[in-house]
Design a protein around this motif. Structure first.
Motif, mmCIF file in Angstrom:
data_model
loop_
_atom_site.group_PDB
_atom_site.id
_atom_site.type_symbol
_atom_site.label_atom_id
_atom_site.label_comp_id
_atom_site.label_asym_id
_atom_site.label_seq_id
_atom_site.Cartn_x
_atom_site.Cartn_y
_atom_site.Cartn_z
ATOM 1 N N MET A 93 -1.590 -14.802 3.777
ATOM 2 C CA MET A 93 -1.479 -13.804 4.834
ATOM 3 C C MET A 93 -2.013 -12.435 4.198
ATOM 4 N N PHE A 94 -1.847 -12.161 2.917
ATOM 5 C CA PHE A 94 -2.410 -11.052 2.249
ATOM 6 C C PHE A 94 -3.891 -11.022 2.347
ATOM 7 N N THR A 95 -4.401 -12.340 2.023
ATOM 8 C CA THR A 95 -5.953 -12.452 2.286
ATOM 9 C C THR A 95 -6.300 -11.938 3.887
ATOM 10 N N LEU A 96 -5.857 -12.471 4.668
ATOM 11 C CA LEU A 96 -6.026 -12.246 6.016
ATOM 12 C C LEU A 96 -5.900 -10.852 6.190
ATOM 13 N N TYR A 97 -4.920 -10.094 5.921
ATOM 14 C CA TYR A 97 -4.609 -8.592 6.019
ATOM 15 C C TYR A 97 -6.085 -8.060 5.494
ATOM 16 N N VAL A 98 -6.181 -8.294 4.285
ATOM 17 C CA VAL A 98 -7.364 -7.699 3.465
ATOM 18 C C VAL A 98 -8.713 -7.607 4.281
ATOM 19 N N SER A 99 -8.816 -9.077 4.679
ATOM 20 C CA SER A 99 -10.146 -9.464 5.693
ATOM 21 C C SER A 99 -9.977 -8.804 6.907
ATOM 22 N N SER A 100 -8.773 -8.337 7.558
ATOM 23 C CA SER A 100 -9.093 -7.717 8.792
ATOM 24 C C SER A 100 -9.092 -6.218 8.772
ATOM 25 N N LYS A 101 -9.056 -5.818 7.709
ATOM 26 C CA LYS A 101 -8.955 -4.460 7.225
ATOM 27 C C LYS A 101 -10.273 -3.763 6.579
ATOM 28 N N SER A 102 -10.869 -4.772 6.048
ATOM 29 C CA SER A 102 -12.015 -4.273 5.132
ATOM 30 C C SER A 102 -13.207 -5.126 4.955
ATOM 31 N N ASN A 103 -14.236 -4.967 4.244
ATOM 32 C CA ASN A 103 -15.383 -5.841 4.224
ATOM 33 C C ASN A 103 -15.453 -6.345 2.344
ATOM 34 N N PHE A 142 0.790 -1.198 -0.053
ATOM 35 C CA PHE A 142 -0.036 -0.047 0.120
ATOM 36 C C PHE A 142 0.908 1.356 -0.011
ATOM 37 N N LYS A 143 1.458 1.428 -1.211
ATOM 38 C CA LYS A 143 2.388 2.666 -1.337
ATOM 39 C C LYS A 143 1.892 3.388 -2.656
ATOM 40 N N HIS A 144 2.259 4.644 -2.940
ATOM 41 C CA HIS A 144 2.021 5.246 -4.270
ATOM 42 C C HIS A 144 0.586 5.472 -4.686
ATOM 43 N N GLY A 145 -0.317 5.511 -3.391
ATOM 44 C CA GLY A 145 -1.646 5.863 -3.727
ATOM 45 C C GLY A 145 -2.520 4.542 -3.676
ATOM 46 N N ILE A 146 -1.887 3.492 -3.543
ATOM 47 C CA ILE A 146 -2.840 2.163 -3.716
ATOM 48 C C ILE A 146 -3.696 2.050 -2.081
ATOM 49 N N THR A 147 -4.984 1.934 -2.285
ATOM 50 C CA THR A 147 -5.483 1.764 -1.074
ATOM 51 C C THR A 147 -6.752 0.569 -1.186
ATOM 52 N N LEU A 148 -7.274 0.336 0.144
ATOM 53 C CA LEU A 148 -8.097 -0.572 0.230
ATOM 54 C C LEU A 148 -9.493 -0.096 0.366
ATOM 55 N N PRO A 149 -10.327 -0.816 -0.525
ATOM 56 C CA PRO A 149 -11.724 0.095 -0.243
ATOM 57 C C PRO A 149 -12.447 -0.701 0.892
#
Length: 283
Positions: A70-80, A49-56
């Motif tokens: 690990m990345f899937t768990l990160y996404v799931s912990s931060k968003s729906n 998540f650099k250079h403007g990459i965001t997670l909706p």
């Protein structure tokens, strides 16, 4: 090759180790060093998540080369977000399923991504699954394996000579325990159709030297459906970097390519690409 079934069976792993991450998430793992490395990259450094990459907050994410999740768990912990996690190697896929089975918005798929629907052989390394690679890229891969092991075990040795001796031992056939698996491959565009995706808010790619093949599997009409792309690329020379930049710019993306200094691996880059036809407010 005819259309294949993508949710395929993978064998149970005989023994698994479970680790509690610093944030409280429990995860099944291949080995401690690899898990800590992935956790540091993804959860602590948030390197994707650099250079403007965001997670909706809501949306669709494709995790290509999901490994143990690990990345899937990160996404799931931060968003729906709805996450589609792709992993071709059966032993690693089994861990991915175990780590995400309680997450209703995650779909795990035992297939790799490429430029066509086919099968291919992979070299799988149980002690460092993140460095598993297609057989056709296996030649000259030992240097990457060595760097990977050094980075995994660096903090456990004060003396660099002892670290190198330890890595020499791990690189022996006895300890490396290389295995060959024949895996199914498909394309991003095929998955867009199969799962009826209208948009991909974030496409993450980590596929150990198969990056160009994955991008070639995006049909022209599907590039506009992808809003952000993050990926790791290995072993690229100047000409290949220019080729990569051209692929993104031709398809309407603004792109940044950063040398990954933390790992001290030659020609190892992180790529960040934003679709210029979309803005975050549209997501």
């Amino acid at each position: 090759m005819s259309r294949m079934e993508y949710k395929s069976f993978s064998p149970q792993i005989e023994t698994t180790a479970k680790k509690q991450l610093d944030n409280g998430i429990e995860i099944y793992q291949n080995n401690e060093g690899e898990t800590e490395f992935l956790y540091n990259e993804i959860f602590q450094k948030e390197m994707y998540f650099k250079h403007g990459i965001t997670l909706p907050d809501h949306g669709t994410v494709m995790d290509v080369g999901a490994n143990i999740g690990m990345f899937t768990l990160y996404v799931s912990s931060k968003s729906n977000c709805k996450v589609y996690a792709f992993e071709p190697l059966p032993p690693t896929f089994e861990l991915l399923k175990m780590n995400t089975s309680s997450l209703p918005r995650v779909t795990t798929v035992n297939v790799g991504l490429s430029n066509e629907i086919k099968e291919a052989e992979f070299a799988y390394f149980p002690t460092m699954s993140t460095d598993s690679v297609q057989i056709k890229y296996r030649e000259n891969h030992d240097l990457d394996l060595r760097y990977g092991l050094i980075n995994h075990y660096r903090d456990q040795f004060d003396d660099p000579r002892m670290l190198n001796r330890f890595v020499d031992q791990l690189m022996s056939p006895k300890f490396l325990n290389e295995q060959i698996h024949r895996c199914k491959l498909t394309t991003i565009s095929e998955m867009i159709r199969y799962y009826d995706m209208n948009a991909i808010d974030l496409l993450k790619i980590d596929v150990e030297k198969s990056e160009f093949e994955v991008l070639e599997g995006i049909e022209p009409e599907d590039w506009g459906k992808i809003r952000q792309i993050v990926m790791e690329v290995h072993g690229l020379d100047g000409e290949q970097i220019s080729r990569l930049e051209n692929i993104f710019r031709t398809n309407g993306f603004k792109v940044w390519i950063d040398y990954y200094e933390d790992l001290n691996i030659p020609n190892y880059f992180n790529v960040y690409a934003l679709n210029q036809m979309h803005t975050p407010s549209e997501w």
